[in-house]
Design a protein around this motif. Structure first.
Motif, PDB file in Angstrom:
ATOM      1  N   SER A 223     146.530 138.251  59.309  1.00  0.00           N
ATOM      2  CA  SER A 223     146.078 139.451  60.010  1.00  0.00           C
ATOM      3  C   SER A 223     145.652 138.987  61.400  1.00  0.00           C
ATOM      4  CB  SER A 223     144.909 140.079  59.243  1.00  0.00           C
ATOM      5  OG  SER A 223     144.362 141.157  59.963  1.00  0.00           O
ATOM      6  N   ASN A 225     144.810 139.235  65.483  1.00  0.00           N
ATOM      7  CA  ASN A 225     144.326 139.961  66.661  1.00  0.00           C
ATOM      8  C   ASN A 225     144.412 139.012  67.849  1.00  0.00           C
ATOM      9  OD1 ASN A 225     141.155 140.216  68.115  1.00  0.00           O
ATOM     10  ND2 ASN A 225     142.718 141.753  68.481  1.00  0.00           N
ATOM     11  N   ARG A 289     145.545 148.219  71.130  1.00  0.00           N
ATOM     12  CA  ARG A 289     144.402 149.096  71.422  1.00  0.00           C
ATOM     13  C   ARG A 289     143.669 148.467  72.595  1.00  0.00           C
ATOM     14  NH1 ARG A 289     146.904 151.478  68.307  1.00  0.00           N
ATOM     15  NH2 ARG A 289     146.324 152.517  66.358  1.00  0.00           N
ATOM     16  N   TYR A 294     147.430 143.723  67.654  1.00  0.00           N
ATOM     17  CA  TYR A 294     147.274 143.456  66.222  1.00  0.00           C
ATOM     18  C   TYR A 294     148.661 143.395  65.576  1.00  0.00           C
ATOM     19  CZ  TYR A 294     142.456 145.084  66.923  1.00  0.00           C
ATOM     20  OH  TYR A 294     141.173 145.249  67.376  1.00  0.00           O
ATOM     21  N   PHE A 296     150.607 142.061  61.458  1.00  0.00           N
ATOM     22  CA  PHE A 296     150.645 141.281  60.220  1.00  0.00           C
ATOM     23  C   PHE A 296     151.900 140.411  60.237  1.00  0.00           C
ATOM     24  CE2 PHE A 296     148.446 145.136  58.398  1.00  0.00           C
ATOM     25  CZ  PHE A 296     147.291 144.506  57.977  1.00  0.00           C
TER      26      PHE A 296
ATOM     27  N   ARG B 162     136.191 144.511  64.715  1.00  0.00           N
ATOM     28  CA  ARG B 162     137.551 144.323  64.200  1.00  0.00           C
ATOM     29  C   ARG B 162     137.409 143.778  62.787  1.00  0.00           C
ATOM     30  NH1 ARG B 162     136.872 141.887  68.998  1.00  0.00           N
ATOM     31  NH2 ARG B 162     138.005 142.616  70.845  1.00  0.00           N
ATOM     32  N   PRO B 191     145.704 152.231  62.432  1.00  0.00           N
ATOM     33  CA  PRO B 191     144.631 151.555  61.723  1.00  0.00           C
ATOM     34  C   PRO B 191     144.658 151.924  60.252  1.00  0.00           C
ATOM     35  CG  PRO B 191     143.793 153.584  62.661  1.00  0.00           C
ATOM     36  CD  PRO B 191     145.263 153.535  62.978  1.00  0.00           C
ATOM     37  N   ASP B 208     138.482 148.689  65.063  1.00  0.00           N
ATOM     38  CA  ASP B 208     139.860 148.623  64.567  1.00  0.00           C
ATOM     39  C   ASP B 208     139.827 147.956  63.202  1.00  0.00           C
ATOM     40  OD1 ASP B 208     141.024 149.691  66.921  1.00  0.00           O
ATOM     41  OD2 ASP B 208     140.999 147.721  67.883  1.00  0.00           O
ATOM     42  N   LEU B 210     142.172 146.713  59.678  1.00  0.00           N
ATOM     43  CA  LEU B 210     143.470 146.412  59.081  1.00  0.00           C
ATOM     44  C   LEU B 210     143.242 146.229  57.584  1.00  0.00           C
ATOM     45  CD1 LEU B 210     143.196 144.514  61.939  1.00  0.00           C
ATOM     46  CD2 LEU B 210     145.634 144.326  61.443  1.00  0.00           C
TER      47      LEU B 210
END
Lengths: 343, 343
Positions: A223, A225, A289, A294, A296, B162, B191, B208, B210
């Motif tokens: 995950s 960011n 954002r 972001y 996966f 996050r 999101p 945010d 996930l």
């Protein structure tokens, strides 16, 4: 023709051996193993000369009726380059053998970074390994992060990366590992080793990583960011990443919801062992954002470093430049799961 | 004495009923169910009057030999407050029954936010629910995030949060759910619903989220990053969070590495059903890098909203102020797993 010796013929070693065989400019002159297990049988049936990695254990092969061509010294002295794919810590022990013979060697990410002159990712820092004597291909997760961060840094600049690595508890064959029915912070304390390991490739990057272990065997999941230094939108990022040969952008229409279907797609595609060498990034997951990106991505822990090892052989023997090596490896292996979806 | 009717006696309803019984200022006057399953049997053996939630299904209870005290209308008209703990979407359907009787009602986080006058977390916005007719207790994950973010916002200010939510695939009793041996982005697109849901509690927060699903049943795990507006160190954050009655800071010495040992500790502590009402935060995991705070917290999806429902009953009936309600709920239930480690 570069003569390659593969020391350690387990999860990584057996895959690297097959990948080397697929190249036009290198060949496998032998593989070294400690145990006459099923993988030793496979090596013999594939026609590889088998060497006893530990001399005292050579008789086990004799007892199992598996022919042995020699010991580790014999293999190392005959090779132009060694790929050491032994379990963590053994590579560092083997280093003196490689040094004694003046044979350049490639280690895996389980070794400490200081085993080698440089850590290595083909996309990010190929040139650092050209002509080096000892090179360490970073681990599966670090390889996956390096491939992703390299184009983002070049194109947009990376202010900070924060990644939660949801790791498979063990490989399918590692029957003694867990957890079962649990989600474990691992390590509990920040950072996981992945962040510092990424800095062996990008020394100046600001990255924090958190690791977890879950009851899965097929692939890791990141995950991700990344706070970028530029204003971009998700489509631009998608286009940028789609240009990278070792990033597979999973299209929404593929109906691939996780590692299981990804592996099934790889098997259906004829991939040896169902390997997924590419970072597999869910295209729909790419979101921006503000300056925060972001996504996966799934990382196949057993195979994503395989093409990197092939490129590392060319770098350490100074036998090809970066772009040429990557293109050759990609072409010979058949990189690019995404091509199935191109019209 | 507030007369409480519990509609829906499954995972949440049965726990809320027990928690209400433990209070001095409220009692359960009955529980409504649709099926005469094992939980109906438990309700009867605990002495709860059982009501048929769906009139047409009342005969199923007769056939099963389980006595029924009446139907939904009977329960709602006799109650001062309803806790609706039915499956997602049913609460919205039931709302007209509660309105017809003028009985204030509490819904669960599976309902859309617009089912209620306000969403609710006892720590964050108790007063918004005082005297309301319809209140929605936010979901387990949103409850966990709200409890954590409330003190961080008050003390340091939150620039951005996050969060990666590594979610259990299903509860232990949800035998039809998966995944098995996989890690699924869920949802794939940003999101997850959790971020917007947190905004029903803190409308101005920048967050945010996930979501992932993994093969685990016991608890959810949050990998949390909060960029704070102040310079703080990890020890200050630890001290701040330790003051919160519904946050359990797992000490390193406890040897609790995941959800399994957490649940075992809760069972050993005598917790009904092994429930962990508190956010369980690994103390060692609390780390600060620059203004970025990181931590891992486990959230028991079956029970963390239970004390919130009790507080919501007091808010909706305007029978206690925030601090008094929370203190009473905490004392009667026995909140504070951390006390076992205080010297």
């Amino acid at each position: 023709m570069t003569k390659v010796g593969v020391v350690g013929y387990g999860t990584i070693g057996k895959r690297v051996a097959d990948a080397v065989v697929a190249q036009r400019d290198m060949d496998v002159i032998g593989v070294a193993k400690t145990s006459p297990n099923f993988e030793a049988g496979t090596a013999v049936s594939k026609g590889f000369d088998l060497y006893a990695a530990v001399e005292e254990r050579r008789e086990l092969f004799d007892e199992a009726g598996i022919p042995v061509a020699g010991d580790l010294d014999d293999l190392v002295s005959a090779a132009d380059a060694i790929v050491d794919a032994t379990p963590s810590g053994i590579g560092a022990q083997n280093r003196e053998v490689y040094e004694a013979h003046g044979t350049p060697a490639i280690y895996q990410g389980g070794e400490d970074a200081d085993v080698a002159d440089t850590s290595f990712n083909a996309r990010a820092n190929y040139d650092d390994a050209v002509g080096a004597d000892h090179v360490r291909v970073v681990s599966c997760n670090t390889t996956g992060l390096s491939r992703l961060l390299a184009p983002l840094r070049e194109e947009y600049g990376v202010d900070k990366a924060r990644v939660t690595l949801v790791r498979r508890g063990g490989d399918p064959g590692q029957t003694g590992r867990g957890p079962i029915d649990d989600i474990l912070p691992d390590p509990v304390s920040l950072p996981s080793h992945h962040g510092p390991d990424v800095k062996t490739i990008f020394p100046d990057i600001d990255i924090d990583t958190l690791g977890l272990k879950v009851p899965a065997t097929l692939m890791h999941m990141h995950s991700v960011n990344v706070t970028l230094e530029s204003d971009v939108d998700a489509d631009e990022v998608r286009d940028l990443l789609a240009e990278e040969s070792r990033l597979f952008l999973i299209p929404e229409a593929a109906g691939i919801d996780g590692s299981g279907k990804l592996k099934e797609f790889a098997l259906d595609s004829g991939r040896s062992r169902g390997d997924v060498w590419e970072n597999s990034i869910w295209s729909e997951s790419i979101a921006v954002r503000g300056n925060d990106l972001y996504l996966f991505q799934a990382i196949h822990q057993e195979s994503d470093v395989v093409p990197e090892n092939v490129d590392a052989i060319r770098a350490i023997t100074d036998s090809a430049e970066q772009a040429e090596s990557i293109a050759t490896t990609d072409e010979t292996l058949g990189m690019g799961l995404g091509r199935a979806f191109e019209r």
